[in-house]
Design a protein around this motif. Structure first.
Motif, PDB file in Angstrom:
ATOM      1  N   ILE A  81       1.032  -1.106  -0.037  1.00  0.00           N
ATOM      2  CA  ILE A  81       0.069  -0.157  -0.024  1.00  0.00           C
ATOM      3  C   ILE A  81       1.062   1.306   0.082  1.00  0.00           C
ATOM      4  O   ILE A  81       1.758   1.353   0.842  1.00  0.00           O
ATOM      5  CB  ILE A  81      -0.982  -0.057   1.239  1.00  0.00           C
ATOM      6  CG1 ILE A  81      -1.913   1.079   1.088  1.00  0.00           C
ATOM      7  CG2 ILE A  81      -0.495  -0.099   2.446  1.00  0.00           C
ATOM      8  CD1 ILE A  81      -3.201   1.034   2.020  1.00  0.00           C
ATOM      9  N   VAL A 110      -2.190  -1.288  -3.697  1.00  0.00           N
ATOM     10  CA  VAL A 110      -3.131  -0.535  -3.373  1.00  0.00           C
ATOM     11  C   VAL A 110      -2.538   1.015  -3.091  1.00  0.00           C
ATOM     12  O   VAL A 110      -1.566   1.490  -2.573  1.00  0.00           O
ATOM     13  CB  VAL A 110      -3.665  -0.475  -1.723  1.00  0.00           C
ATOM     14  CG1 VAL A 110      -4.880   0.527  -1.466  1.00  0.00           C
ATOM     15  CG2 VAL A 110      -4.615  -2.149  -2.117  1.00  0.00           C
ATOM     16  N   MET A 112      -3.140   5.394  -2.158  1.00  0.00           N
ATOM     17  CA  MET A 112      -3.642   6.069  -1.289  1.00  0.00           C
ATOM     18  C   MET A 112      -3.222   7.554  -1.598  1.00  0.00           C
ATOM     19  O   MET A 112      -2.115   7.879  -1.891  1.00  0.00           O
ATOM     20  CB  MET A 112      -3.727   5.815  -0.049  1.00  0.00           C
ATOM     21  CG  MET A 112      -2.428   5.558   0.461  1.00  0.00           C
ATOM     22  SD  MET A 112      -2.111   5.042   2.485  1.00  0.00           S
ATOM     23  CE  MET A 112      -0.108   5.036   2.351  1.00  0.00           C
ATOM     24  N   ASN A 116      -8.564  13.798  -4.347  1.00  0.00           N
ATOM     25  CA  ASN A 116      -9.828  13.049  -5.051  1.00  0.00           C
ATOM     26  C   ASN A 116      -9.557  13.493  -6.502  1.00  0.00           C
ATOM     27  O   ASN A 116     -10.429  14.304  -7.122  1.00  0.00           O
ATOM     28  CB  ASN A 116     -11.080  13.162  -4.658  1.00  0.00           C
ATOM     29  CG  ASN A 116     -12.083  12.325  -5.219  1.00  0.00           C
ATOM     30  OD1 ASN A 116     -11.664  11.444  -6.208  1.00  0.00           O
ATOM     31  ND2 ASN A 116     -13.222  12.294  -4.571  1.00  0.00           N
ATOM     32  N   GLU A 131      -6.876  -1.237  -5.489  1.00  0.00           N
ATOM     33  CA  GLU A 131      -7.697   0.030  -4.789  1.00  0.00           C
ATOM     34  C   GLU A 131      -7.218   1.095  -4.773  1.00  0.00           C
ATOM     35  O   GLU A 131      -5.898   1.370  -5.053  1.00  0.00           O
ATOM     36  CB  GLU A 131      -8.140  -0.471  -3.432  1.00  0.00           C
ATOM     37  CG  GLU A 131      -8.756  -1.976  -3.183  1.00  0.00           C
ATOM     38  CD  GLU A 131     -10.277  -1.975  -3.292  1.00  0.00           C
ATOM     39  OE1 GLU A 131     -10.970  -1.050  -3.591  1.00  0.00           O
ATOM     40  OE2 GLU A 131     -10.921  -2.927  -3.066  1.00  0.00           O
ATOM     41  N   PHE A 133      -7.439   4.373  -2.205  1.00  0.00           N
ATOM     42  CA  PHE A 133      -8.090   4.979  -1.099  1.00  0.00           C
ATOM     43  C   PHE A 133      -7.946   6.474  -0.730  1.00  0.00           C
ATOM     44  O   PHE A 133      -6.692   6.821  -1.179  1.00  0.00           O
ATOM     45  CB  PHE A 133      -7.253   4.232   0.174  1.00  0.00           C
ATOM     46  CG  PHE A 133      -7.815   2.716   0.470  1.00  0.00           C
ATOM     47  CD1 PHE A 133      -9.079   2.094  -0.425  1.00  0.00           C
ATOM     48  CD2 PHE A 133      -6.972   1.917   1.059  1.00  0.00           C
ATOM     49  CE1 PHE A 133      -9.276   0.943  -0.154  1.00  0.00           C
ATOM     50  CE2 PHE A 133      -7.258   0.419   1.007  1.00  0.00           C
ATOM     51  CZ  PHE A 133      -8.413   0.150   0.516  1.00  0.00           C
ATOM     52  N   LYS A 135      -7.287   9.743   1.699  1.00  0.00           N
ATOM     53  CA  LYS A 135      -6.654   9.881   2.868  1.00  0.00           C
ATOM     54  C   LYS A 135      -7.733  10.677   3.629  1.00  0.00           C
ATOM     55  O   LYS A 135      -8.394  11.623   3.127  1.00  0.00           O
ATOM     56  CB  LYS A 135      -5.378  10.384   2.896  1.00  0.00           C
ATOM     57  CG  LYS A 135      -4.208   9.450   2.642  1.00  0.00           C
ATOM     58  CD  LYS A 135      -2.978  10.311   2.589  1.00  0.00           C
ATOM     59  CE  LYS A 135      -1.828   9.234   2.176  1.00  0.00           C
ATOM     60  NZ  LYS A 135      -0.429   9.930   2.346  1.00  0.00           N
ATOM     61  N   VAL A 137      -7.017   7.180   5.564  1.00  0.00           N
ATOM     62  CA  VAL A 137      -7.501   5.897   5.378  1.00  0.00           C
ATOM     63  C   VAL A 137      -7.916   5.592   6.691  1.00  0.00           C
ATOM     64  O   VAL A 137      -7.702   5.742   7.834  1.00  0.00           O
ATOM     65  CB  VAL A 137      -6.115   4.933   5.200  1.00  0.00           C
ATOM     66  CG1 VAL A 137      -6.491   3.412   4.996  1.00  0.00           C
ATOM     67  CG2 VAL A 137      -5.241   5.142   3.790  1.00  0.00           C
ATOM     68  N   ARG A 138      -9.109   4.779   6.580  1.00  0.00           N
ATOM     69  CA  ARG A 138     -10.052   4.227   7.732  1.00  0.00           C
ATOM     70  C   ARG A 138      -9.828   2.649   7.844  1.00  0.00           C
ATOM     71  O   ARG A 138      -9.455   2.034   6.688  1.00  0.00           O
ATOM     72  CB  ARG A 138     -11.413   4.600   7.563  1.00  0.00           C
ATOM     73  CG  ARG A 138     -11.698   6.211   7.648  1.00  0.00           C
ATOM     74  CD  ARG A 138     -13.137   6.456   7.071  1.00  0.00           C
ATOM     75  NE  ARG A 138     -13.585   8.203   7.057  1.00  0.00           N
ATOM     76  CZ  ARG A 138     -12.904   8.872   6.040  1.00  0.00           C
ATOM     77  NH1 ARG A 138     -12.619   8.553   4.926  1.00  0.00           N
ATOM     78  NH2 ARG A 138     -13.219  10.128   5.909  1.00  0.00           N
ATOM     79  N   SER A 140     -12.387   0.612   7.938  1.00  0.00           N
ATOM     80  CA  SER A 140     -12.896   0.134   6.911  1.00  0.00           C
ATOM     81  C   SER A 140     -12.383  -0.149   5.496  1.00  0.00           C
ATOM     82  O   SER A 140     -12.574  -0.949   4.732  1.00  0.00           O
ATOM     83  CB  SER A 140     -14.286   0.968   6.489  1.00  0.00           C
ATOM     84  OG  SER A 140     -14.153   2.266   6.096  1.00  0.00           O
ATOM     85  N   ASP A 141     -11.530   0.872   4.925  1.00  0.00           N
ATOM     86  CA  ASP A 141     -10.592   0.507   3.952  1.00  0.00           C
ATOM     87  C   ASP A 141      -9.664  -0.480   4.251  1.00  0.00           C
ATOM     88  O   ASP A 141      -9.433  -1.339   3.159  1.00  0.00           O
ATOM     89  CB  ASP A 141      -9.852   1.758   3.657  1.00  0.00           C
ATOM     90  CG  ASP A 141     -10.813   3.214   3.617  1.00  0.00           C
ATOM     91  OD1 ASP A 141     -11.519   3.038   2.579  1.00  0.00           O
ATOM     92  OD2 ASP A 141     -10.468   3.984   3.814  1.00  0.00           O
ATOM     93  N   LYS A 144     -10.529  -4.072   3.635  1.00  0.00           N
ATOM     94  CA  LYS A 144     -10.869  -4.537   1.938  1.00  0.00           C
ATOM     95  C   LYS A 144      -9.588  -5.157   1.702  1.00  0.00           C
ATOM     96  O   LYS A 144      -9.857  -5.436   0.436  1.00  0.00           O
ATOM     97  CB  LYS A 144     -11.289  -3.229   1.089  1.00  0.00           C
ATOM     98  CG  LYS A 144     -12.320  -2.610   1.464  1.00  0.00           C
ATOM     99  CD  LYS A 144     -12.685  -1.430   0.722  1.00  0.00           C
ATOM    100  CE  LYS A 144     -13.971  -0.405   1.067  1.00  0.00           C
ATOM    101  NZ  LYS A 144     -13.835   0.618   0.229  1.00  0.00           N
TER     102      LYS A 144
END
Length: 209
Positions: A81, A110, A112, A116, A131, A133, A135, A137-138, A140-141, A144
């Protein structure tokens, strides 16, 4: 560079030039029971993976090539990541190098980022990122991530099983061949006394005129 202790867990390599973001992602990954290694640049990530950059002057290429570092003791990494915006080598550059490596291309990556930007996200996904993600990052991320690592593990298992089955078939075939050979030998040896006996029994009745 920080490394968690339990090597039996899934191993994640986290790459970010921000110490705050590195600590955050490391804490989230450890909370999810992952083993974590953190580095602060793409070049250090390649070094940890057993690769290093070399300028290919003979080929007149502006792109640095990636070659094996035989002096590096390799550690299995199940997922990478990485931050997108980093000085020197960006997360996108790191992604391309990994996907262009025959030995690393199957490792899930992945990306991050705190920005966006749809075109950036699409470019990373098209290059092979699993993926993207945003920031911060949570948890829930992070949840995954495991399916991607499990899928890679299953591919490795599926690749090993046919080889094992092939070896078992070879052993079974060899055992069957040996068994048939022993049976033929036993039958031939068993017929010899009977043949001799028959010759002895009929010998007195032979006439010589």
């Amino acid at each position: 560079m920080g490394v968690a202790a339990d090597s039996s867990q899934f191993h994640v390599l986290a790459v970010d030039d921000s110490i705050i973001d590195r600590k955050l992602i490391e804490r989230l990954l450890k909370t999810s029971s992952f083993q974590v290694t953190t580095v602060d640049s793409g070049s250090k990530a390649l070094e940890f993976l057993g690769l290093h950059e070399e300028e290919d002057e003979e080929m007149n290429s502006n792109q640095p090539s990636v070659s094996p570092n035989i002096n590096q003791e390799l550690v299995e990494v199940n997922l990478i990541i990485t931050d997108y915006c980093m000085p020197g080598m960006t997360g996108y550059d790191l992604l391309k190098k990994i996907k262009n490596s025959s030995s690393l291309k199957d490792i899930p990556v992945v990306i991050m980022s705190s920005e966006n930007v749809p075109s950036r996200i699409n470019r990373c996904l098209e290059e092979g990122a699993e993926e993207f993600f945003l920031k911060p990052v949570r948890l829930s991320d992070v949840n995954k991530l495991k399916p991607h690592m499990m899928r890679t593990k299953n591919k490795e298992t599926d690749h090993q099983e046919p080889n094992q089955e092939h070896k078992e078939e070879e052993v079974e075939s060899q055992q069957q061949s040996n068994s048939n050979g022993n049976k033929r030998k036993s039958m031939e040896e068993g017929d010899l006394p009977r043949q001799n006996k028959t010759q002895i029994q009929w010998w007195p009745y032979c006439r010589f005129d």
